[in-house]
Design a protein around this motif. Structure first.
Motif, PDB file in Angstrom:
ATOM      1  N   ARG A 163      -3.864  -6.334  23.702  1.00 36.96           N
ATOM      2  CA  ARG A 163      -3.037  -5.373  24.430  1.00 36.96           C
ATOM      3  C   ARG A 163      -3.293  -5.481  25.935  1.00 36.96           C
ATOM      4  O   ARG A 163      -4.425  -5.444  26.375  1.00 36.96           O
ATOM      5  CB  ARG A 163      -3.321  -3.943  23.948  1.00 36.96           C
ATOM      6  CG  ARG A 163      -2.815  -3.689  22.542  1.00 36.96           C
ATOM      7  CD  ARG A 163      -3.111  -2.273  22.092  1.00 36.96           C
ATOM      8  NE  ARG A 163      -4.519  -2.057  21.799  1.00 36.96           N
ATOM      9  CZ  ARG A 163      -5.020  -0.902  21.342  1.00 36.96           C
ATOM     10  NH1 ARG A 163      -4.227   0.132  21.145  1.00 36.96           N
ATOM     11  NH2 ARG A 163      -6.310  -0.785  21.093  1.00 36.96           N
ATOM     12  N   ALA A 202       1.758  14.030  15.937  1.00 40.20           N
ATOM     13  CA  ALA A 202       0.597  13.950  15.041  1.00 40.20           C
ATOM     14  C   ALA A 202      -0.065  15.323  14.900  1.00 40.20           C
ATOM     15  O   ALA A 202      -0.444  15.734  13.803  1.00 40.20           O
ATOM     16  CB  ALA A 202      -0.404  12.931  15.585  1.00 40.20           C
ATOM     17  N   GLU A 249     -13.396  10.277  24.969  1.00 36.28           N
ATOM     18  CA  GLU A 249     -14.235   9.183  24.453  1.00 36.28           C
ATOM     19  C   GLU A 249     -14.374   8.107  25.535  1.00 36.28           C
ATOM     20  O   GLU A 249     -13.405   7.772  26.205  1.00 36.28           O
ATOM     21  CB  GLU A 249     -13.582   8.596  23.191  1.00 36.28           C
ATOM     22  CG  GLU A 249     -14.327   7.448  22.575  1.00 36.28           C
ATOM     23  CD  GLU A 249     -15.799   7.781  22.343  1.00 36.28           C
ATOM     24  OE1 GLU A 249     -16.086   8.749  21.636  1.00 36.28           O
ATOM     25  OE2 GLU A 249     -16.661   7.063  22.895  1.00 36.28           O
ATOM     26  N   VAL A 286      -5.233   9.678  18.157  1.00 38.59           N
ATOM     27  CA  VAL A 286      -4.006   8.877  18.045  1.00 38.59           C
ATOM     28  C   VAL A 286      -3.624   8.319  19.424  1.00 38.59           C
ATOM     29  O   VAL A 286      -4.125   8.790  20.448  1.00 38.59           O
ATOM     30  CB  VAL A 286      -2.854   9.716  17.433  1.00 38.59           C
ATOM     31  CG1 VAL A 286      -3.199  10.116  16.010  1.00 38.59           C
ATOM     32  CG2 VAL A 286      -2.550  10.925  18.289  1.00 38.59           C
ATOM     33  N   ASP A 332      -4.654   8.292   8.411  1.00 40.68           N
ATOM     34  CA  ASP A 332      -3.810   7.430   9.243  1.00 40.68           C
ATOM     35  C   ASP A 332      -2.465   7.275   8.530  1.00 40.68           C
ATOM     36  O   ASP A 332      -2.389   7.314   7.305  1.00 40.68           O
ATOM     37  CB  ASP A 332      -4.474   6.066   9.473  1.00 40.68           C
ATOM     38  CG  ASP A 332      -3.931   5.356  10.702  1.00 40.68           C
ATOM     39  OD1 ASP A 332      -4.663   5.242  11.703  1.00 40.68           O
ATOM     40  OD2 ASP A 332      -2.754   4.924  10.679  1.00 40.68           O
ATOM     41  N   LYS A 384      -3.218  -0.237   6.333  1.00 40.29           N
ATOM     42  CA  LYS A 384      -4.534  -0.087   6.979  1.00 40.29           C
ATOM     43  C   LYS A 384      -5.439   0.799   6.137  1.00 40.29           C
ATOM     44  O   LYS A 384      -6.608   0.472   5.888  1.00 40.29           O
ATOM     45  CB  LYS A 384      -4.359   0.512   8.381  1.00 40.29           C
ATOM     46  CG  LYS A 384      -5.653   0.601   9.177  1.00 40.29           C
ATOM     47  CD  LYS A 384      -5.478   1.283  10.510  1.00 40.29           C
ATOM     48  CE  LYS A 384      -5.238   0.312  11.635  1.00 40.29           C
ATOM     49  NZ  LYS A 384      -5.297   0.919  12.968  1.00 40.29           N
ATOM     50  N   LYS A 427      -3.182   1.795  31.680  1.00 40.67           N
ATOM     51  CA  LYS A 427      -2.368   2.994  31.406  1.00 40.67           C
ATOM     52  C   LYS A 427      -3.005   4.249  32.006  1.00 40.67           C
ATOM     53  O   LYS A 427      -2.305   5.134  32.486  1.00 40.67           O
ATOM     54  CB  LYS A 427      -2.111   3.149  29.900  1.00 40.67           C
ATOM     55  CG  LYS A 427      -3.194   3.852  29.126  1.00 40.67           C
ATOM     56  CD  LYS A 427      -2.757   4.214  27.715  1.00 40.67           C
ATOM     57  CE  LYS A 427      -3.942   4.669  26.880  1.00 40.67           C
ATOM     58  NZ  LYS A 427      -4.566   5.914  27.284  1.00 40.67           N
ATOM     59  N   GLY A 477      -7.836   3.991  14.468  1.00 42.23           N
ATOM     60  CA  GLY A 477      -7.849   2.839  15.376  1.00 42.23           C
ATOM     61  C   GLY A 477      -9.239   2.640  15.947  1.00 42.23           C
ATOM     62  O   GLY A 477     -10.244   3.050  15.347  1.00 42.23           O
ATOM     63  N   TYR A 478      -9.310   2.015  17.124  1.00 42.41           N
ATOM     64  CA  TYR A 478     -10.614   1.751  17.749  1.00 42.41           C
ATOM     65  C   TYR A 478     -11.424   3.040  17.855  1.00 42.41           C
ATOM     66  O   TYR A 478     -12.607   3.087  17.502  1.00 42.41           O
ATOM     67  CB  TYR A 478     -10.422   1.116  19.136  1.00 42.41           C
ATOM     68  CG  TYR A 478     -10.053  -0.339  19.044  1.00 42.41           C
ATOM     69  CD1 TYR A 478     -11.043  -1.311  18.994  1.00 42.41           C
ATOM     70  CD2 TYR A 478      -8.725  -0.744  18.969  1.00 42.41           C
ATOM     71  CE1 TYR A 478     -10.720  -2.654  18.886  1.00 42.41           C
ATOM     72  CE2 TYR A 478      -8.387  -2.075  18.858  1.00 42.41           C
ATOM     73  CZ  TYR A 478      -9.395  -3.028  18.813  1.00 42.41           C
ATOM     74  OH  TYR A 478      -9.072  -4.357  18.692  1.00 42.41           O
ATOM     75  N   VAL A 479     -10.773   4.104  18.331  1.00 36.62           N
ATOM     76  CA  VAL A 479     -11.517   5.348  18.552  1.00 36.62           C
ATOM     77  C   VAL A 479     -11.679   6.130  17.248  1.00 36.62           C
ATOM     78  O   VAL A 479     -12.784   6.572  16.919  1.00 36.62           O
ATOM     79  CB  VAL A 479     -10.809   6.197  19.632  1.00 36.62           C
ATOM     80  CG1 VAL A 479     -11.406   7.591  19.715  1.00 36.62           C
ATOM     81  CG2 VAL A 479     -10.928   5.503  20.980  1.00 36.62           C
ATOM     82  N   GLU A 517     -14.350  -1.309  23.956  1.00 32.84           N
ATOM     83  CA  GLU A 517     -14.054  -2.185  22.822  1.00 32.84           C
ATOM     84  C   GLU A 517     -15.080  -3.320  22.792  1.00 32.84           C
ATOM     85  O   GLU A 517     -15.518  -3.804  23.833  1.00 32.84           O
ATOM     86  CB  GLU A 517     -12.622  -2.718  22.917  1.00 32.84           C
ATOM     87  CG  GLU A 517     -11.634  -1.610  22.636  1.00 32.84           C
ATOM     88  CD  GLU A 517     -10.192  -2.078  22.591  1.00 32.84           C
ATOM     89  OE1 GLU A 517      -9.941  -3.276  22.383  1.00 32.84           O
ATOM     90  OE2 GLU A 517      -9.313  -1.209  22.757  1.00 32.84           O
ATOM     91  N   THR A 525      -7.071  10.177  24.990  1.00 34.26           N
ATOM     92  CA  THR A 525      -7.040  10.399  26.438  1.00 34.26           C
ATOM     93  C   THR A 525      -5.708  11.065  26.791  1.00 34.26           C
ATOM     94  O   THR A 525      -4.648  10.461  26.588  1.00 34.26           O
ATOM     95  CB  THR A 525      -7.183   9.048  27.166  1.00 34.26           C
ATOM     96  OG1 THR A 525      -8.408   8.431  26.736  1.00 34.26           O
ATOM     97  CG2 THR A 525      -7.197   9.236  28.677  1.00 34.26           C
ATOM     98  N   THR A 551      -1.964   7.364  23.023  1.00 36.45           N
ATOM     99  CA  THR A 551      -1.252   8.062  24.109  1.00 36.45           C
ATOM    100  C   THR A 551      -0.806   6.990  25.110  1.00 36.45           C
ATOM    101  O   THR A 551      -1.378   6.861  26.190  1.00 36.45           O
ATOM    102  CB  THR A 551      -2.172   9.090  24.799  1.00 36.45           C
ATOM    103  OG1 THR A 551      -3.422   8.448  25.129  1.00 36.45           O
ATOM    104  CG2 THR A 551      -2.447  10.282  23.910  1.00 36.45           C
TER     105      THR A 551
END
Ligand SMILES: NC(=O)c1ccc[n+]([C@@H]2O[C@H](COP(=O)([O-])OP(=O)(O)OC[C@H]3O[C@@H](n4cnc5c(N)ncnc54)[C@H](O)[C@@H]3O)[C@@H](O)[C@H]2O)c1
Ligand SMILES: O=c1ccn([C@@H]2O[C@H](COP(=O)(O)OP(=O)(O)O[C@H]3O[C@H](CO)[C@@H](O)[C@H](O)[C@H]3O)[C@@H](O)[C@H]2O)c(=O)[nH]1
Length: 420
Positions: A318, A98, A140, A80, A33, A38, A252, A12-14, A144, A117, A82
């Motif tokens: 999101r 995971a 991290e 992944v 992944d 993807k 979050k 993903g982004y991270v 974005e 995170t 959280t």
């Protein structure tokens, strides 16, 4: 710099940014992944997210859905999701699943590097569950829309571990960046991540309260924050009011920190106040819309929205404050058309907004236009043309992006959040 065999879990982004940038630093990276389409796309060189600089680096790692390809890894970076669970705490079920999937695969000694995170105590818990593996917390801090730049030029690299040798080895992976490295225990590393995001949230809620106050007293929040930001102790970044702070992290992580504090008997009032201010913010925007549209309410009123993503420079929807505002307006009966440069026309993800691919369709017949995301291209729209298409003359600028004088010359009344 020595090259190491690195596994990355999650693209993903991270995860994708981490994999691509570590490959760029010369490491041999395998990125796993579970999302087959993807992974297939990444193998063809297709970047699934909007991140400047990523396309150039995406060919660096190998991509796979097969965890067994991590067998030779010296380090595995866990990236992944959280997400927020019920009650505000982080839902670790996906994260734990995971990590568990790695158990039959990794050889003893492979360092588990936690980049997701995660709540304070997670790295310790993993270290107990994985006695043959050093565990390092390496949160991290990338934003974005600036992911590659932030990864390659970080303000700090945080390495939290009770295993000194693993910490040194993990820090060495970043040696090519020349960034300040903070070595610490795992709890401090984990808390530092939440502390940073929650601080940004507190700061933004404070600015949003100031913007409300400015409107009441005829002050200009842009001037107030400029004065504040010139104090070196405060600094100018992250002081722009808006329709609320959103995205996949600040809401979050602030909720999770508040929940952790409460669970530990530490008063979370400050954090909860920031959340409460943020939850009020879409209502404040709706109030401004009602004030210009008239006393009869919003039922059946056409409104044009500019910007749907949670901030400019990303296609990520999101927890977007723009959509929170939209839902609020739709609940009062408004009919919403929206344009966002990163959102395709007719996108079902933005319901109840009808997404269009032309800003003039947003203006057509609109009783008011509401700017919700700070895309710079909105300043260059043909505002005279939009004025000709709209029914009403009000532009509610929740991002303080537009020049009110320019809009006035086009026959429009610009109402910036926070007065002017
Ligand atoms: N997005 C950010 O800006 C950002 C910045 C810093 C930290 N974080 C944290 O990093 C973590 C990841 O966030 P993200 O935004 O990159 O998430 P994301 O939703 O963009 O990507 C997560 C990826 O993990 C994959 N995945 C899910 N379960 C998996 C599994 N069992 N095995 C392999 N892959 C799996 C998904 O298919 C997806 O591609 C979260 O803890 C987040 O809080 C995010
Ligand atoms: O002056 C500002 C700055 C931001 N925002 C809003 O605040 C939210 C969060 O923005 P930003 O911090 O840029 O977004 P993210 O990309 O989610 O990055 C945050 O969340 C990441 C995930 O944890 C962290 O790594 C980053 O350091 C942290 O900035 C968005 O809705 C923005 O529109 C404002 O309203 N005014």
């Amino acid at each position: 710099m020595a090259s190491h065999a690195i596994g990355v879990l999650g693209a993903g982004y991270v995860g994708l940014t981490t994999a691509a940038c570590l490959a760029r630093l010369g490491h041999a990276v395998t990125c796993v992944d579970i999302d087959e389409p993807k992974v297939a796309g990444l193998r063809r060189g297709e970047v699934p997210i909007t991140e400047p600089g990523l396309a150039e680096l995406v060919s660096g790692p190998r991509y796979t859905t097969d965890h067994r390809e991590l067998a030779a890894a010296e380090f595995v970076f866990v990236c992944v999701p959280t997400p927020m669970g019920e009650g505000g705490q982080a839902d670790l079920s996906g994260f734990d699943g995971a990590v568990d999937a790695l158990r039959p695969v990794l050889r003893p000694g492979t360092v588990l590097v936690v980049k997701s995170t995660v709540p304070i105590g997670t790295a310790d818990r993993l270290a107990r569950a994985w006695p043959d593996h050093p565990v390092v917390s390496n949160p991290e801090f990338l934003r974005e829309g600036h992911a590659v730049e932030d990864f390659l030029h970080p303000g700090r690299v945080v390495i939290g571990s009770d295993d000194g040798a693993a910490a040194r080895r993990t820090a060495a992976l970043y040696a090519g960046l020349g960034a300040p490295v903070v070595r610490t225990g795992p709890a401090s590393a984990e808390l530092a991540k939440y502390a940073s995001n929650a601080y940004l949230a507190l700061r933004l809620s404070y600015v949003n309260v100031l913007s409300e106050l400015c409107e009441q007293v005829g002050a200009d929040v842009g001037t107030v924050t400029r004065v504040m930001g010139l104090d070196a102790r405060i600094g100018p970044a992250c002081l722009d009011p808006g329709p609320g702070w959103g995205g996949s992290c600040l809401p979050k992580d602030t909720a999770a920190l508040a929940r952790s504090a409460a669970d530990l008997g530490v008063d979370p009032a400050l954090l909860r106040a920031a959340v409460a201010v943020n939850e009020r913010q879409p209502g404040r925007v709706a109030e401004k819309v009602r004030a210009v549209v008239g006393a009869d309410g919003l039922d059946g009123i056409r409104l044009g929205l500019l910007g749907l993503t949670f901030k400019a420079g990303t296609s990520d929807l999101r927890d977007s404050p723009a959509l929170a505002v939209a839902r609020r307006l739709a609940a009062e009966g408004a009919v919403l058309t929206g344009y966002d440069p990163a959102v395709p026309a007719a996108s079902p993800q933005v319901a109840p907004v009808q997404a269009v691919d032309d800003p003039s369709l947003v203006a057509k017949g609109a009783a008011a236009i509401v700017v919700l995301t700070e895309w710079p291209e909105f300043t260059a729209l043909d505002w005279a043309q939009l004025a000709g298409l709209a029914e009403g003359d009000a532009v509610i600028d929740t991002r303080r992006l537009l020049d009110p004088a320019k809009l006035r010359s086009c026959g429009l009344t610009c109402l910036p959040l926070g007065g002017q």
